[in-house]
Design a protein around this motif. Structure first.
Motif, mmCIF file in Angstrom:
data_model
loop_
_atom_site.group_PDB
_atom_site.id
_atom_site.type_symbol
_atom_site.label_atom_id
_atom_site.label_comp_id
_atom_site.label_asym_id
_atom_site.label_seq_id
_atom_site.Cartn_x
_atom_site.Cartn_y
_atom_site.Cartn_z
ATOM 1 N N GLY A 1 64.982 -7.959 43.472
ATOM 2 C CA GLY A 1 64.488 -7.718 44.819
ATOM 3 C C GLY A 1 63.610 -8.824 45.367
ATOM 4 N N THR B 1 68.017 -2.736 45.787
ATOM 5 C CA THR B 1 67.378 -2.823 44.482
ATOM 6 C C THR B 1 66.931 -1.440 44.025
ATOM 7 N N ALA C 1 67.434 -5.673 50.967
ATOM 8 C CA ALA C 1 67.413 -6.017 49.540
ATOM 9 C C ALA C 1 66.574 -5.005 48.772
ATOM 10 N N ASP C 2 65.457 -4.577 49.366
ATOM 11 C CA ASP C 2 64.603 -3.581 48.709
ATOM 12 C C ASP C 2 65.359 -2.274 48.493
#
Length: 98
Positions: A75, A17, A13-14
């Motif tokens: 995020g 993002t 996800a990081d």
């Protein structure tokens, strides 16, 4: 440089993002580059944006603040810090000088 903090179990996800953030920021007038870094063990994310001048940096402040807030929400992180530095030296190793 923006520092985000969140759960350590969200590296994908990081990265997603950061990729979305980078493409948005690169479209801003005066943006010269974006570097994204993830500390997977501690759930910290750093984003460094590079600007053509201090004037370009200052002109981007309002829009960049919105993008940071959106990136943090997307995020699952919080904005821990925003710092501004002047680049006094920058070098990259290239294939020619490796």
């Amino acid at each position: 440089m923006s520092t985000y903090e969140g759960p350590a179990d969200r590296p994908d996800a990081d990265e997603q993002t950061q990729a979305g953030f980078a493409s948005t920021v690169l479209q801003m007038d005066g943006c010269a580059g974006v570097i994204g870094m993830v500390d997977r063990q501690n759930g910290r994310v750093l984003t460094v944006t590079l600007w053509e001048s201090e004037v370009a940096l200052r002109a981007s402040e309002e829009a960049a603040s919105r993008v940071r807030a959106d990136a943090a929400q997307a995020g699952g992180t919080v904005i821990a810090d925003v710092e501004r530095f002047e680049v006094t030296h920058f070098e990259m190793r290239t294939a020619a000088n490796a």
